[in-house]
Design an enzyme around this catalytic site. Structure first.
Site, PDB file in Angstrom:
ATOM      1  N   THR A 196     -25.864   9.902 100.210  1.00 13.57           N
ATOM      2  CA  THR A 196     -26.616  11.004  99.587  1.00 13.57           C
ATOM      3  C   THR A 196     -25.708  12.095  99.020  1.00 13.57           C
ATOM      4  O   THR A 196     -26.105  12.813  98.115  1.00 13.57           O
ATOM      5  CB  THR A 196     -27.571  11.665 100.610  1.00 13.57           C
ATOM      6  OG1 THR A 196     -26.810  12.040 101.753  1.00 13.57           O
ATOM      7  CG2 THR A 196     -28.693  10.758 101.013  1.00 13.57           C
TER       8      THR A 196
ATOM      9  N   GLU B 107     -23.332   8.957 107.910  1.00 13.48           N
ATOM     10  CA  GLU B 107     -24.500   8.475 107.175  1.00 13.48           C
ATOM     11  C   GLU B 107     -24.293   7.023 106.743  1.00 13.48           C
ATOM     12  O   GLU B 107     -25.199   6.190 106.861  1.00 13.48           O
ATOM     13  CB  GLU B 107     -24.745   9.346 105.936  1.00 13.48           C
ATOM     14  CG  GLU B 107     -25.916   8.844 105.125  1.00 13.48           C
ATOM     15  CD  GLU B 107     -26.038   9.533 103.774  1.00 13.48           C
ATOM     16  OE1 GLU B 107     -25.742  10.734 103.667  1.00 13.48           O
ATOM     17  OE2 GLU B 107     -26.443   8.845 102.818  1.00 13.48           O
TER      18      GLU B 107
ATOM     19  N   ASN C 270     -19.880  16.825 101.653  1.00 18.08           N
ATOM     20  CA  ASN C 270     -20.413  17.375 100.394  1.00 18.08           C
ATOM     21  C   ASN C 270     -19.637  18.606  99.959  1.00 18.08           C
ATOM     22  O   ASN C 270     -19.476  18.857  98.772  1.00 18.08           O
ATOM     23  CB  ASN C 270     -21.925  17.602 100.492  1.00 18.08           C
ATOM     24  CG  ASN C 270     -22.294  18.801 101.318  1.00 18.08           C
ATOM     25  OD1 ASN C 270     -22.262  19.917 100.837  1.00 18.08           O
ATOM     26  ND2 ASN C 270     -22.623  18.583 102.582  1.00 18.08           N
TER      27      ASN C 270
ATOM     28  N   HIS D  76     -27.880  13.507 109.087  1.00 15.98           N
ATOM     29  CA  HIS D  76     -27.380  12.335 108.364  1.00 15.98           C
ATOM     30  C   HIS D  76     -27.524  11.030 109.158  1.00 15.98           C
ATOM     31  O   HIS D  76     -26.939  10.019 108.815  1.00 15.98           O
ATOM     32  CB  HIS D  76     -25.948  12.534 107.849  1.00 15.98           C
ATOM     33  CG  HIS D  76     -25.062  13.292 108.752  1.00 15.98           C
ATOM     34  ND1 HIS D  76     -24.623  14.551 108.459  1.00 15.98           N
ATOM     35  CD2 HIS D  76     -24.550  12.976 109.930  1.00 15.98           C
ATOM     36  CE1 HIS D  76     -23.860  14.979 109.443  1.00 15.98           C
ATOM     37  NE2 HIS D  76     -23.794  14.046 110.343  1.00 15.98           N
TER      38      HIS D  76
ATOM     39  N   SER E 162     -24.168  22.479 104.359  1.00 16.42           N
ATOM     40  CA  SER E 162     -24.232  22.832 105.782  1.00 16.42           C
ATOM     41  C   SER E 162     -23.594  24.194 106.065  1.00 16.42           C
ATOM     42  O   SER E 162     -23.221  24.488 107.189  1.00 16.42           O
ATOM     43  CB  SER E 162     -23.559  21.732 106.615  1.00 16.42           C
ATOM     44  OG  SER E 162     -22.320  21.388 106.053  1.00 16.42           O
TER      45      SER E 162
ATOM     46  N   HIS F 121     -18.004   8.010 107.038  1.00 21.29           N
ATOM     47  CA  HIS F 121     -19.045   9.038 107.162  1.00 21.29           C
ATOM     48  C   HIS F 121     -20.215   8.525 108.022  1.00 21.29           C
ATOM     49  O   HIS F 121     -20.649   7.383 107.851  1.00 21.29           O
ATOM     50  CB  HIS F 121     -19.553   9.437 105.771  1.00 21.29           C
ATOM     51  CG  HIS F 121     -20.350  10.692 105.791  1.00 21.29           C
ATOM     52  ND1 HIS F 121     -21.682  10.719 106.133  1.00 21.29           N
ATOM     53  CD2 HIS F 121     -20.003  11.982 105.542  1.00 21.29           C
ATOM     54  CE1 HIS F 121     -22.121  11.963 106.078  1.00 21.29           C
ATOM     55  NE2 HIS F 121     -21.122  12.759 105.719  1.00 21.29           N
TER      56      HIS F 121
ATOM     57  N   CYS G 128     -28.738  12.682  96.801  1.00 19.98           N
ATOM     58  CA  CYS G 128     -29.889  13.579  96.966  1.00 19.98           C
ATOM     59  C   CYS G 128     -29.856  14.690  95.916  1.00 19.98           C
ATOM     60  O   CYS G 128     -28.804  15.103  95.445  1.00 19.98           O
ATOM     61  CB  CYS G 128     -29.962  14.082  98.401  1.00 19.98           C
ATOM     62  SG  CYS G 128     -29.606  15.775  98.637  1.00 19.98           S
TER      63      CYS G 128
HETATM   64 FE1  F3S Z   1     -30.709  15.751 103.214  1.00 17.73          FE
HETATM   65 FE2  F3S Z   1     -29.531  16.056 100.938  1.00 17.73          FE
HETATM   66 FE3  F3S Z   1     -29.209  17.820 102.774  1.00 17.73          FE
HETATM   67  S1  F3S Z   1     -29.710  14.190 102.059  1.00 17.73           S
HETATM   68  S2  F3S Z   1     -29.326  16.682 104.670  1.00 17.73           S
HETATM   69  S3  F3S Z   1     -31.139  17.356 101.748  1.00 17.73           S
HETATM   70  S4  F3S Z   1     -27.639  17.150 101.358  1.00 17.73           S
END
Ligand code: F3S
Length: 274
Positions: free
Chosen positions: A158, A126, A216, A74, A258, A124, A186
């Site tokens: 994102t 990011e 997230n 991030h 993650s 955050h 994202c």
């Molecule tokens: Fe990238 Fe989306 Fe994962 S921004 S780090 S693919 S949650």
């Protein structure tokens, strides 16, 4: 007998997978410690595992004068990157391309005369990263923001949820003559949330697996709880209580971007064995 159903997209997202595999490969190849600025990913169990392989989180990059530094998926702040380059430290840039896209869009907006608004959480990493690459010339939107501008340009964190972005855009539409919005949520975040909410609608209870410090995962949990109040946010299988599922037959599992597969697998096995 309990039926356990997982969402289709589960385990590491593209960006986290890329960051973890790159840094692990480099740690093995180089045979020396690798420092990450803050945890490489928001999953305490995985961070411990990485430490055993010589991948150590550090909070303050400005104390480093040797070693290899890995940028997290991030992103890091611009002043941190400048320090690393000026010191001549070796580095591995695993910033997710989707995070770089947010920074690029934000800079484009500023260059074209828009007041840049970032829809997201100011704490955050990011969001801090995006703001720093704007030379802090931007606003992180929250309920206390009161400003007006002729031209407002919006980017989103994102991992933001679609509803929050829509709310921000609705408020800003009344404050600007021209409003330009880049929806930079994202695709992975969006897909996981949609699948988890759909699964919650057909399950009697939901388990959302992931770090409590993961933005997230927390947002995923909040979205799921709106449709299925019987939902639990857990980090590991050990937290599962059998009484949660007494007399239930269908349990859904979703995970943050993650959360490693192995943790999800352990959760699945534990629920099946109840
Ligand atoms: Fe990238 Fe989306 Fe994962 S921004 S780090 S693919 S949650």
């Amino acid at each position: 007998m309990i039926e356990v159903i997982k969402t289709k997209h589960i385990g590491f997202c593209f960006g986290v997978h890329r960051a973890v595999s790159t840094v692990m490969r480099e740690a093995e190849r180089r045979g020396e410690p690798i420092y990450t600025l803050g945890p490489l990913l928001h999953n305490p169990q995985m961070v411990e595992k990485l430490k055993a392989k010589g991948i150590e989180p550090v909070e303050d990059v400005f104390r480093l004068d040797k070693g290899v530094v890995a940028f997290r998926s991030h992103g890091i702040r611009r002043d941190e990157e400048e320090y690393i380059r000026a010191k001549g430290l070796a580095f591995i840039d695993t910033t997710c391309p989707f995070v770089k896209r947010v920074r690029k869009r934000a800079r484009y907006l500023r260059k074209n005369g828009y007041m840049v608004v970032i829809a997201g959480d100011r704490r955050h990493p990011e969001v801090k990263s995006v703001l720093s690459y704007l030379d802090n010339d931007g606003i992180v939107f929250d309920s206390l923001c009161s400003f007006e501008a002729k031209k407002i340009g919006v980017v989103s964190q994102t991992t933001l949820d679609q509803e929050t972005l829509s709310d921000v855009v609705r408020v800003l539409a009344a404050r600007a003559e021209e409003l330009r919005v880049y929806n930079t949520i994202c695709e992975s975040t969006h897909t996981r949330r949609r699948e988890a909410v759909e699964l919650a609608g057909v399950s009697e209870a939901m388990l959302i697996v992931g770090g409590r410090n993961s933005s997230n995962t927390t947002k995923l949990f909040e979205s799921v709880r709106r449709v299925q109040p019987c939902a639990y946010h857990i980090e590991t299988a050990d937290e599962i209580r059998p009484e949660w599922f007494a007399r239930l037959h269908r349990i859904g599992i979703a995970g943050g971007a993650s959360t490693p597969d192995e943790i999800i697998d352990r959760v699945e096995r534990r629920v099946k064995n109840l």
